[in-house]
Design a protein around this motif. Sequence first.
Motif, PDB file in Angstrom:
ATOM      1  N   TYR A  25       0.809  -1.217   0.000  1.00 12.97           N
ATOM      2  CA  TYR A  25       0.000   0.000   0.000  1.00 12.97           C
ATOM      3  C   TYR A  25       0.842   1.266   0.000  1.00 12.97           C
ATOM      4  N   VAL A  26       0.185   2.329  -0.435  1.00 15.66           N
ATOM      5  CA  VAL A  26       0.824   3.642  -0.472  1.00 15.66           C
ATOM      6  C   VAL A  26       0.170   4.483   0.617  1.00 15.66           C
ATOM      7  N   ALA A  27       0.991   5.050   1.524  1.00  5.41           N
ATOM      8  CA  ALA A  27       0.451   5.861   2.608  1.00  5.41           C
ATOM      9  C   ALA A  27       0.917   7.305   2.463  1.00  5.41           C
ATOM     10  N   ASP A  28       0.053   8.236   2.860  1.00  5.45           N
ATOM     11  CA  ASP A  28       0.476   9.632   2.885  1.00  5.45           C
ATOM     12  C   ASP A  28      -0.249  10.393   3.981  1.00  5.45           C
ATOM     13  N   PHE A  29       0.218  11.593   4.251  1.00  3.22           N
ATOM     14  CA  PHE A  29      -0.360  12.446   5.300  1.00  3.22           C
ATOM     15  C   PHE A  29      -0.790  13.756   4.663  1.00  3.22           C
ATOM     16  N   PHE A  30      -2.017  14.181   4.973  1.00  2.00           N
ATOM     17  CA  PHE A  30      -2.581  15.364   4.316  1.00  2.00           C
ATOM     18  C   PHE A  30      -3.645  15.962   5.227  1.00  2.00           C
ATOM     19  N   PHE A  31      -4.324  17.006   4.777  1.00  2.00           N
ATOM     20  CA  PHE A  31      -5.567  17.435   5.431  1.00  2.00           C
ATOM     21  C   PHE A  31      -6.445  18.108   4.384  1.00  2.00           C
ATOM     22  N   THR A  32      -7.760  18.070   4.617  1.00  2.00           N
ATOM     23  CA  THR A  32      -8.677  18.422   3.525  1.00  2.00           C
ATOM     24  C   THR A  32      -8.665  19.905   3.196  1.00  2.00           C
ATOM     25  N   SER A  33      -8.356  20.759   4.184  1.00  2.00           N
ATOM     26  CA  SER A  33      -8.392  22.188   3.886  1.00  2.00           C
ATOM     27  C   SER A  33      -7.038  22.712   3.420  1.00  2.00           C
ATOM     28  N   CYS A  34      -6.132  21.806   3.108  1.00  2.00           N
ATOM     29  CA  CYS A  34      -4.788  22.185   2.672  1.00  2.00           C
ATOM     30  C   CYS A  34      -4.838  22.714   1.249  1.00  2.00           C
ATOM     31  N   THR A  35      -4.266  23.895   1.059  1.00  2.00           N
ATOM     32  CA  THR A  35      -4.306  24.493  -0.284  1.00  2.00           C
ATOM     33  C   THR A  35      -2.933  24.506  -0.945  1.00  2.00           C
ATOM     34  N   THR A  36      -1.933  23.977  -0.252  1.00  2.00           N
ATOM     35  CA  THR A  36      -0.587  24.072  -0.812  1.00  2.00           C
ATOM     36  C   THR A  36      -0.196  22.801  -1.562  1.00  2.00           C
ATOM     37  N   ILE A  37       0.408  21.826  -0.868  1.00  2.00           N
ATOM     38  CA  ILE A  37       0.915  20.675  -1.620  1.00  2.00           C
ATOM     39  C   ILE A  37      -0.088  19.541  -1.767  1.00  2.00           C
ATOM     40  N   CYS A  38      -1.098  19.478  -0.862  1.00  2.00           N
ATOM     41  CA  CYS A  38      -2.006  18.315  -0.887  1.00  2.00           C
ATOM     42  C   CYS A  38      -2.762  18.144  -2.205  1.00  2.00           C
ATOM     43  N   PRO A  39      -3.310  19.232  -2.781  1.00  2.00           N
ATOM     44  CA  PRO A  39      -4.031  19.017  -4.041  1.00  2.00           C
ATOM     45  C   PRO A  39      -3.137  18.385  -5.112  1.00  2.00           C
ATOM     46  N   THR A  40      -1.894  18.828  -5.170  1.00  2.00           N
ATOM     47  CA  THR A  40      -0.973  18.260  -6.164  1.00  2.00           C
ATOM     48  C   THR A  40      -0.668  16.795  -5.848  1.00  2.00           C
ATOM     49  N   MET A  41      -0.418  16.531  -4.546  1.00  2.00           N
ATOM     50  CA  MET A  41      -0.132  15.142  -4.130  1.00  2.00           C
ATOM     51  C   MET A  41      -1.272  14.214  -4.530  1.00  2.00           C
ATOM     52  N   HIS A  42      -2.494  14.643  -4.228  1.00  2.00           N
ATOM     53  CA  HIS A  42      -3.619  13.745  -4.476  1.00  2.00           C
ATOM     54  C   HIS A  42      -4.019  13.722  -5.940  1.00  2.00           C
ATOM     55  N   ARG A  43      -3.742  14.802  -6.658  1.00  2.00           N
ATOM     56  CA  ARG A  43      -3.938  14.764  -8.114  1.00  2.00           C
ATOM     57  C   ARG A  43      -3.033  13.679  -8.700  1.00  2.00           C
TER      58      ARG A  43
ATOM     59  N   LEU B  85       4.802  10.068  -0.570  1.00  2.00           N
ATOM     60  CA  LEU B  85       3.963   8.894  -0.733  1.00  2.00           C
ATOM     61  C   LEU B  85       4.856   7.726  -0.344  1.00  2.00           C
ATOM     62  N   VAL B  86       4.489   7.019   0.717  1.00  2.00           N
ATOM     63  CA  VAL B  86       5.360   5.973   1.257  1.00  2.00           C
ATOM     64  C   VAL B  86       4.826   4.616   0.819  1.00  2.00           C
ATOM     65  N   LEU B  87       5.719   3.821   0.217  1.00  4.22           N
ATOM     66  CA  LEU B  87       5.323   2.501  -0.281  1.00  4.22           C
ATOM     67  C   LEU B  87       5.663   1.433   0.756  1.00  4.22           C
ATOM     68  N   ILE B  88       4.653   0.672   1.177  1.00  8.21           N
ATOM     69  CA  ILE B  88       4.821  -0.350   2.218  1.00  8.21           C
ATOM     70  C   ILE B  88       4.576  -1.725   1.608  1.00  8.21           C
ATOM     71  N   ASP B  89       5.425  -2.694   1.949  1.00  6.68           N
ATOM     72  CA  ASP B  89       5.249  -4.026   1.355  1.00  6.68           C
ATOM     73  C   ASP B  89       4.298  -4.882   2.190  1.00  6.68           C
ATOM     74  N   LYS B  90       4.107  -6.132   1.757  1.00  9.45           N
ATOM     75  CA  LYS B  90       3.122  -6.990   2.426  1.00  9.45           C
ATOM     76  C   LYS B  90       3.562  -7.379   3.828  1.00  9.45           C
ATOM     77  N   ASP B  91       4.856  -7.198   4.138  1.00 11.78           N
ATOM     78  CA  ASP B  91       5.356  -7.479   5.477  1.00 11.78           C
ATOM     79  C   ASP B  91       5.511  -6.202   6.294  1.00 11.78           C
ATOM     80  N   ARG B  92       4.824  -5.166   5.866  1.00 18.80           N
ATOM     81  CA  ARG B  92       4.764  -3.879   6.583  1.00 18.80           C
ATOM     82  C   ARG B  92       6.111  -3.187   6.697  1.00 18.80           C
ATOM     83  N   ARG B  93       6.987  -3.426   5.730  1.00 16.75           N
ATOM     84  CA  ARG B  93       8.265  -2.726   5.723  1.00 16.75           C
ATOM     85  C   ARG B  93       8.219  -1.581   4.719  1.00 16.75           C
ATOM     86  N   ILE B  94       8.991  -0.502   4.993  1.00 15.86           N
ATOM     87  CA  ILE B  94       9.013   0.666   4.097  1.00 15.86           C
ATOM     88  C   ILE B  94       9.930   0.369   2.911  1.00 15.86           C
TER      89      ILE B  94
END
Lengths: 216, 140
Positions: free
Chosen positions: A77-95, A179-188
């Motif tokens: 899985y791919v994990a990331d940290f954001f917030f919905t009212s963020c107007t700076t980098i989050c829209p680009t990240m999620h785009r 965007l952090v990629l985690i494997d099936k054994d929960r390693r980064i």
Amino acid sequence: MNKIVFSISVCLSAAVIFSSCQQDKKLPFYGERHAETVRDASGAEKIDTVYQTIPNWSFLNQDSVVTTNTVTDGKVYVADFFFTSCTTICPTMHRNLMTVYNDFKSNPDVMFISHTIDFKYDKPSALKKYARKLGVDGPKWQFLYGSKDSVYTLAEKNYLVAVGEDSTAKDGYIHQGYLVLIDKDRRIRGAYDGTKEDQVEQLKKDIPLLLAEYKK
Amino acid sequence: MRKYIINSLSLLSILAIVISCQNQETIDLQNYMSNGKDIYIARCQNCHGKNGEGLGELAPPLTDSIFLKTNKSRLACMIRNGANESLLISGKTYKEKMPAFPELADIDVAQVMVFITNSFGNNQGFVPYKEVSVQLQSCR
């Protein structure tokens, strides 16, 4: 003349030799690691490297359902940290992450997890609205809400992503756009700057490589 | 014969001078477009996208020429002060809040507005800074 032919053939053979010693590409491991003595299947002792893993967690998702790390069992899985009212980098990240999501939509072994760092405003209902407006529906991409302490610790200690409150920042929070990629054994296994298109393209290439590691 | 050549040459050179001499508005437009593009990349692109395509229902596209035209006098105020009302753009309703950019000077607003209204398939021509300045003074 002979000399030239000789040097060309030396060069060619060198090229052949070097190109033949390529291995199957494997993604690196990130974070802390230590050596541990383990027993293999036959009972013989050997020393193995143990890598940092993502610990157990439990949060509310966009449907207000308690969601734990078990949803990622058997998946990369791919994990990331954001917030919905963020107007700076989050829209680009999620785009950019949207394009990855669309590429792997039909692959049941791939998941997406976005943690909000806005513990004041981003209740599950706000996350649900955001997900719908972004164009995401269903359990493949989880948007998770948790207490400040639990999310911030998970970000900094386990996913190695810096997050924080900052009253001087335009939207009140600062965070890195990885965007952090985690494997099936929960390693980064990878961290990609979600605001840079070329790194997101690399992520799209790396997910199949990671999945291939689990194919026997 | 010689006379003809000299005449046509001089005519040609006059023509060349006229063509190469652009009027002030064209030069201004080019200036605004190039500075406006930099501002767009720094402030607008993260939500509205590289090609003004918007982002889902979170941020509207900037490709609706009819919306831009009918709201022409409001665009400067929206860029400076953000928007907090639902907007009907390209047949869809957008309700998310647009942040304000109070740090943009009048000239910046003018330049980014001219860039947007003349990119992404829009072609609405030049608006001088003075006109934008007047609009900005009477924002609601």
